[in-house]
Write a protein that holds these residues in place. Structure first.
Motif, PDB file in Angstrom:
ATOM      1  N   ASP A 104       0.821  -1.227   0.000  1.00  0.00           N
ATOM      2  CA  ASP A 104       0.000   0.000   0.000  1.00  0.00           C
ATOM      3  C   ASP A 104       0.851   1.272   0.000  1.00  0.00           C
ATOM      4  N   ILE A 105       2.160   1.097   0.192  1.00  0.00           N
ATOM      5  CA  ILE A 105       3.051   2.286   0.278  1.00  0.00           C
ATOM      6  C   ILE A 105       4.296   1.955  -0.536  1.00  0.00           C
ATOM      7  N   ASN A 106       4.098   1.647  -1.806  1.00  0.00           N
ATOM      8  CA  ASN A 106       5.208   1.079  -2.583  1.00  0.00           C
ATOM      9  C   ASN A 106       5.978   2.093  -3.426  1.00  0.00           C
ATOM     10  N   ASN A 107       5.458   3.314  -3.540  1.00  0.00           N
ATOM     11  CA  ASN A 107       6.149   4.318  -4.379  1.00  0.00           C
ATOM     12  C   ASN A 107       6.801   5.385  -3.530  1.00  0.00           C
ATOM     13  N   THR A 127      10.699   5.873 -10.208  1.00  0.00           N
ATOM     14  CA  THR A 127       9.680   5.203 -11.028  1.00  0.00           C
ATOM     15  C   THR A 127       8.704   4.491 -10.097  1.00  0.00           C
ATOM     16  N   ARG A 128       7.537   4.162 -10.664  1.00  0.00           N
ATOM     17  CA  ARG A 128       6.454   3.703  -9.788  1.00  0.00           C
ATOM     18  C   ARG A 128       5.874   2.369 -10.255  1.00  0.00           C
ATOM     19  N   ASP A 129       5.190   1.703  -9.335  1.00  0.00           N
ATOM     20  CA  ASP A 129       4.350   0.531  -9.593  1.00  0.00           C
ATOM     21  C   ASP A 129       5.040  -0.536 -10.453  1.00  0.00           C
ATOM     22  N   ALA A 130       4.302  -0.989 -11.524  1.00  0.00           N
ATOM     23  CA  ALA A 130       4.799  -2.141 -12.288  1.00  0.00           C
ATOM     24  C   ALA A 130       6.136  -1.836 -12.964  1.00  0.00           C
ATOM     25  N   ARG A 131       6.298  -0.594 -13.451  1.00  0.00           N
ATOM     26  CA  ARG A 131       7.557  -0.255 -14.106  1.00  0.00           C
ATOM     27  C   ARG A 131       8.727  -0.387 -13.123  1.00  0.00           C
ATOM     28  N   TRP A 132       8.491   0.114 -11.908  1.00  0.00           N
ATOM     29  CA  TRP A 132       9.546   0.012 -10.895  1.00  0.00           C
ATOM     30  C   TRP A 132       9.916  -1.452 -10.651  1.00  0.00           C
ATOM     31  N   ALA A 408      11.764   8.753   1.432  1.00  0.00           N
ATOM     32  CA  ALA A 408      10.450   9.234   0.986  1.00  0.00           C
ATOM     33  C   ALA A 408       9.594   8.100   0.439  1.00  0.00           C
ATOM     34  N   ARG A 409       8.369   8.010   0.925  1.00  0.00           N
ATOM     35  CA  ARG A 409       7.401   7.043   0.388  1.00  0.00           C
ATOM     36  C   ARG A 409       6.046   7.751   0.251  1.00  0.00           C
ATOM     37  N   GLU A 410       5.128   7.087  -0.460  1.00  0.00           N
ATOM     38  CA  GLU A 410       3.801   7.687  -0.672  1.00  0.00           C
ATOM     39  C   GLU A 410       2.752   6.587  -0.665  1.00  0.00           C
ATOM     40  N   THR A 411       1.603   6.825  -0.030  1.00  0.00           N
ATOM     41  CA  THR A 411       0.563   5.785   0.011  1.00  0.00           C
ATOM     42  C   THR A 411      -0.115   5.670  -1.357  1.00  0.00           C
ATOM     43  N   SER A 412      -0.354   4.416  -1.791  1.00  0.00           N
ATOM     44  CA  SER A 412      -1.057   4.266  -3.074  1.00  0.00           C
ATOM     45  C   SER A 412      -2.527   3.913  -2.853  1.00  0.00           C
ATOM     46  N   ARG A 413      -2.945   3.737  -1.609  1.00  0.00           N
ATOM     47  CA  ARG A 413      -4.365   3.646  -1.243  1.00  0.00           C
ATOM     48  C   ARG A 413      -4.482   4.031   0.226  1.00  0.00           C
ATOM     49  N   THR A 426      -0.858  10.222   0.390  1.00  0.00           N
ATOM     50  CA  THR A 426      -0.169  10.889   1.518  1.00  0.00           C
ATOM     51  C   THR A 426       1.334  10.617   1.429  1.00  0.00           C
ATOM     52  N   TRP A 427       2.112  11.654   1.677  1.00  0.00           N
ATOM     53  CA  TRP A 427       3.573  11.484   1.694  1.00  0.00           C
ATOM     54  C   TRP A 427       3.982  10.975   3.076  1.00  0.00           C
TER      55      TRP A 427
END
Ligand code: HEM
Length: 532
Positions: A104-107, A127-132, A408-413, A426-427
């Protein structure tokens, strides 16, 4: 008629004008305070309009998060201008964010200095999500222990040539060790990443090379030093406070204005945005040239990171779609960036701290001398198993001066952390620097004592397993950890076989730190070299 006009400060205003003005005012307010409103339940100090908590950063410097953690507890709000960060300053909560709730906090969140620099956005870091995950998996396969072991002789030869000048230095002469170590680390990673010998260790001074970039006599024929000058300039301009370019400052205060202003400012000669744009364009151009050339090269071999990544791209269909030319350039460049300033800062801090602690120096020298004849080069296996005290010294120096005090991380949900429900986007930033100085895990945290990392001592046994995480945590932790530890150990063994270091009387006490994307020494680490 009287009903349609209102009398305000002596002017007649129609209700529709008043309504529009109020709507605009509400729009601006909700833009400025919306992000705060979404996380308002998380505790934090009062917020200055527009600036957020930046004045606190100016007042306390990098210690600001330790100060706030004492006051507000293990999870609190810190506003970088308009943007609230949820700071996590507790080992158990870091485990929750970095490992347990990773999906839930992968980026990573993208801070304004990076948002202003497209060059830095396509590396693995941002980079984010599947690309990362595709990029990370491909890159991880390049970090096999056997590949790292094969880099030992190359690293060793760079270390030898970078430190050769120390032989001729007088005991009364100041050496800015942090400059030497930056040249060394950049040369090593340049060779490992690009297969290119930057020859930087031979330049007179890294500061001179930074200055050179703006001067007219910058010699375009000298491609190597030009490239590296661009790199250093581009890196040192990534500031996290209000000393960056105007567009970066606007990005902190009102991100919506950052890109339009950057577009204008980058066209006005002399502005910082213009210089950064020009540098990044040159740097990207130079990188693309190297990449295209290497792509065409059918006999590129498999020694350096760039060649390895191209080989992987050609053999794996997934990697081919993800590693387009621009991403290859970015990720290779990122290696140069991530691998130089961090390792060099750590090496300088070790030399500085050991010079101030004679008992540590004595034990370190005993271990180095006990290894074997002075010309015996350690193997990767030796490095891992035969230098337990050096391991402790490196860990303690990294704890004492943590090069990357925030992750640094960011919530993806929507996700719950430490009892607070945090909305998507949220950061969430992990305060590794606060953990490293927590007296519950590190008694007398301001004392430099490598023995606290002795595997047999109680302090080490009782410590929370995630209290010391200088390379981050979980699936997104640093990919270059083993690479940099190998380089650090080889460098220390080579240096302390030949020299010891003393603080220069011309160095400030305590050392002044600068706060960029990673920590740096504001005025450098100045030492005097004593030959053994
Ligand atoms: C003393 C040296 C170093 C330190 C202290 C350090 C520290 C860190 C930290 C704290 C992170 C963030 C981890 C997280 O989010 O949990 C990171 C990420 C990263 N580091 Fe390092 N680093 C060092 C050296 C290197 C080197 C030598 C390289 C390249 C060869 C490198 C490449 C990277 C990359 C690519 C990432 C992003 C990983 C991802 O997002 O998947 N670092 N590093």
């Amino acid at each position: 008629m009287e009903l349609q006009l209102l009398f305000t400060n002596g002017f007649l205003v129609s209700p529709s004008t008043l309504f529009t003005a109020l709507a605009m005012f509400a729009g601006v307010l909700s833009y400025l305070y919306g992000p705060y409103w979404r996380v308002r339940r998380v505790p934090g100090p009062p917020v200055f309009p527009l600036l957020g908590h930046l004045p606190l950063l100016a007042k306390y410097g990098p210690d600001v998060f330790s100060v706030l953690a004492k006051q507000y507890g293990p999870i609190f709000r810190f506003h970088m201008g308009r943007q609230p960060l949820i700071i996590v300053a507790d080992a158990e909560l870091c485990r929750e964010v970095g490992i347990e709730k990773f999906k839930d906090i992968n980026n990573r969140s993208i801070p304004s200095p990076i948002a202003a620099s497209p060059l830095h956005q396509k590396g693995l870091f941002f980079t984010r999500d599947a690309r990362w995950s595709t990029m990370r998996n491909t890159i991880l396969s390049l970090y096999q222990p056997s590949h790292l072991a094969s880099l030992v002789p190359t690293m060793q030869s760079f270390i030898e040539s970078a430190t050769q000048k120390l032989d001729s230095s007088k005991e009364t002469e100041d050496i800015t060790f942090s400059n030497l170590s930056l040249r060394l680390a950049t040369d090593v990673i340049g060779q490992a990443a690009f297969g290119v010998n930057f020859g930087l260790s031979k330049l007179e001074s890294i500061n001179e090379s930074i200055d050179k970039i703006d001067s007219k006599d910058n010699n375009d024929d000298d491609q190597v030093s030009d490239f590296i000058n661009q790199h250093i300039y581009s890196t040192t301009q990534l500031k996290m406070d209000l000393s960056g370019s105007l567009s970066i400052i606007l990005g902190l205060l009102a991100p919506i204005l950052q890109e339009p202003f950057r577009q204008v400012l980058k066209r006005i000669p002399g502005t910082m945005d213009w210089k950064v744009e020009r540098t990044n364009r040159k740097l990207s151009g130079r990188l693309d040239e190297i990449v295209v050339k290497r792509m065409k090269d059918s006999e590129r071999g498999s020694k350096d990171f760039l060649s390895l990544i191209m080989n992987a791209r050609e053999s794996e269909a997934v990697a081919k779609n993800v590693f387009t030319q621009d991403y290859i350039s970015a990720v290779t460049y990122e290696h140069l960036l991530a691998g130089s300033a961090t390792t060099s800062f750590t090496l300088s801090s070790i030399v500085y701290l050991v010079a101030g602690h004679p008992e540590v120096e004595r034990k370190l020298l005993a271990e180095v001398d006990g290894f074997g004849p002075p010309d015996q080069m350690p193997t990767a296996h030796d490095l891992q198993h035969k230098f337990p005290y050096i391991d402790q010294v490196i860990k303690e120096a990294m704890r004492f001066y943590l090069v990357s005090p925030l992750v640094a991380r960011e919530t993806s949900r929507e996700v719950e952390i430490g009892g607070y429900l945090l909305p998507k986007g949220t950061w969430v930033w992990l305060a590794l620097g606060v953990l490293a100085k927590d007296p519950n895990n590190f008694p007398e945290p301001d004392t430099f004592r490598p023995e606290r990392f002795d595997p047999d001592c109680n302090e080490e046994k009782q410590r929370h397993p995630y209290a010391f995480i200088p390379f981050g945590i979980g699936p997104r932790a640093c990919i270059g950890q083993k690479f940099s530890l190998q380089e650090l150990k080889l460098s220390l063994i080579h240096l302390y076989r030949k020299y010891v270091f003393r603080h220069s009387p011309n160095m400030e006490k305590p050392l002044a730190l600068g706060y960029g994307i990673v920590l740096n020494f504001k005025n450098g680490v100045k030492v005097r070299v004593v030959k053994r």
